[in-house]
Design an enzyme around this catalytic site. Structure first.
Site: not given
Ligand code: CA
Ligand code: CA
Length: 574
Positions: A186, A229, A263, A231
């Site tokens: 997306d 979000n 790195s 989470n």
């Molecule tokens: Ca959430």
């Molecule tokens: Ca997404």
């Protein structure tokens, strides 16, 4: 720190093939720096031929049987086996004959022209030179073949035109051009796939068909309907009708963590068992393609963004994990924007792949940790190639300006100083490299000088027997760290404050010794240069402790609802 062109052994072998691939235009080949790749090809050849010799020795088998067996150990589905058999077909007969005549890997690789001696320059070699000298050894080798030596490189050029190789060639090409082959549907820079800069690098996308759903954003309508979000917290408490995000996360100073690094920050690691003849089995190369698709880095176990338990020794301890423990609303909000070989100069390019929206997202802690490449390079004229203090200042200030126009208000930037690599030579030079352990014939000192000769030493200034040069390198590193310190003091930005910390090398070593360890165990065995998993975990512990003592506001308060979140949302999704 560097691994500038990602030289895994097998990858090198592939590179060697790709560099001669007819799928590249002339301009592309120029861009890819054919000379550099030739040097890496030599390093790859010497490593692979050493492995073949030592495997035959350990298993008391003929070179021919070894070659066939090693090919079957490569991942079967990937077609690497096919390529391996093809290489055996092309190089096999000569390599077999030469190894059986007791020619060492240096001689073999020079004879088949993968290592090239420059006119007027000495032969680059990893092992002690042959008693009769290189010229005689190579002449002897030539006499073993009536047709004389031939250049084979051009015969391999068709490999990238094979249909099953095209994908791998294209990905390698992208990487070499410094572009990240994101696998993200997306376009929000977050992915549901682990490798290729997917969720091993930045929090897993929980909806890869919706660019408005991604880790780190402030929840849309308190995530009453969906987890915008990612989470793992969403929905409404049936008891009172209040959304859980609002109940548990509102006002808790939830924030993300983002690394701009090199790195060391990405955690570069080549499994030493890949070239340890006595340890090779069918399992050894099973993760080869995955490792390559992560640029030989293991960000999922790293100091700043590690989130999985280490499978490469040691354990995982990271700022992200600690920040998550402090506030479970921070789940999945991490980005590891690191690149092998990155320095202050490339930070400005790297930072452009930052995914943070000033309007919609939570604040973030950005860790800026370019800990070596501003003083580490492989140039024979290494001092000249180091970043000058005024250049450092300008690079960092430009990156900070970019951050100020992309980070949400209330963010923080932590600048980490350069690591002082002056201990590397003393600690490592007389120890045996994994390639030298079987016959006690390759020390790190030899490895460093072989790499310098090929001009691919990751840090000519510190990985050298020249003590004066090592001191000058340390001096410059300290100057550059002072520049960072000065910036933290003097510069002010609208959307974040700046905090400076020294790279805690002394503390890492002291803590490790207290645990009963020795300093050499903190470095990567393959390159004798990078901090390894032990060092990375201890670094996280020390940085966290310092932040907690000196700037707890950067980390945010502890969330009083952590146990409720854990009880209702369990693991919050992995
Ligand atoms: Ca959430
Ligand atoms: Ca997404």
């Amino acid at each position: 720190m560097c691994w500038k062109k990602a030289p895994s052994l097998i990858f090198l072998l592939l590179l060697m093939l790709l560099m001669n691939g007819s799928s590249f235009s002339k301009d592309e080949l120029k861009l890819l720096g054919a000379k550099d790749n030739q040097r890496f090809a030599c390093l790859g050849c010497v490593s692979v031929v050493s492995l073949i010799e030592q495997f035959s020795q350990v298993h008391n088998s003929t070179v021919k049987a070894t070659l066939e067996k090693l090919c079957t150990y490569l991942p079967g589905k990937s077609n690497l086996q096919g390529i391996c058999f093809l290489l055996v077909e092309i190089y096999g007969p000569k390599i077999i004959k030469l190894i059986e005549a007791k020619m060492n890997a240096d001689v073999v690789c020079h004879f088949i022209h993968i290592c090239k001696k420059k006119a007027g320059q000495p032969y680059c070699h990893l092992y002690p030179p042959p008693k009769e000298g290189f010229n005689v050894a190579i002449k002897k080798s030539k006499e073993m073949f009536t047709t004389g030596s031939q250049k084979y490189m051009h015969e391999l050029s068709f490999i990238c035109t094979l249909p099953f190789m095209r994908n791998l060639c294209q990905r390698t090409e992208l990487l070499l051009k410094n572009q990240f082959p994101f696998v993200d549907l997306d376009g929000d820079h977050f992915s549901t796939y682990p490798n290729l800069r997917g969720y091993y690098w930045r929090g897993r996308d929980c909806d890869d068909t919706n660019a408005a759903v991604y880790p780190g954003r402030r929840p849309e309508a308190w995530d009453a309907k969906e987890d915008s979000n990612c989470n793992g917290i969403s929905g409404v408490d049936p008891k009172d009708g209040i959304p859980y995000e609002q109940k548990f996360c509102n006002g808790t100073e939830s924030k993300g963590i983002i690394l701009l690094g090199d790195s060391a920050g990405a955690l570069a690691h080549i499994p030493p068992e890949w070239i340890t003849a006595s340890q090779i089995s069918l399992k050894t190369y099973s993760n080869l393609l995955e490792v390559i698709s992560n640029e030989i880095d293991w960000p999922q176990f790293s100091t700043v963004t590690g989130f999985l338990n280490s499978t490469i020794g040691g354990w995982t301890e990271s700022l992200y994990r600690l920040l998550l423990r402090r506030n479970r609303c921070n789940h999945r909000d991490y980005q590891n924007i690191s690149k092998n070989g990155a320095s202050s100069g490339s930070a400005l390019h790297l930072v452009q792949s930052l995914a943070r929206n000033q309007q919609f997202d939570k604040p973030a802690i950005v860790i800026f940790a370019m800990i070596g490449n501003d003083v580490c390079n492989g140039s024979p004229d290494t001092l000249k190639k180091m970043t000058q203090p005024q250049q450092m200042r300008s690079n960092v200030v430009k990156t900070l300006l970019y951050l100020d126009s992309h980070l949400p208000k209330g963010s923080h930037v932590v600048l980490i100083g350069l690591a002082n690599g002056s201990f590397i030579w003393d600690t490592m030079h007389s120890r045996y490299h994994p390639l030298g352990q079987l016959n006690k014939d390759v020390t790190y000192g030899q490895l460093y000088s072989f790499l310098s000769c090929l001009q691919v030493n990751q840090c000519n200034g510190w990985m050298t027997s020249n003590g004066t040069l090592r001191n000058l390198t340390t001096e410059r590193a300290m100057q550059l760290s002072s520049v960072l310190k000065g910036i933290a003091k003097s510069e002010k930005y609208a959307n974040f404050d700046i905090f400076y910390m020294d790279f805690p090398l002394k503390e890492i070593i002291a803590m490790w010794q207290k645990m009963g360890g020795e300093t050499w165990q903190l470095l990567e065995p393959m390159d004798g240069f990078h901090p390894n998993q032990f060092a990375s975990a201890l670094e996280a512990r020390i940085l966290w402790k310092k932040l907690l003592q000196e700037r707890p506001d950067i980390l945010g308060k502890e969330n009083p609802f952590n146990s409720e979140i854990a009880a209702i949302f369990h693991g919050q999704g992995h």
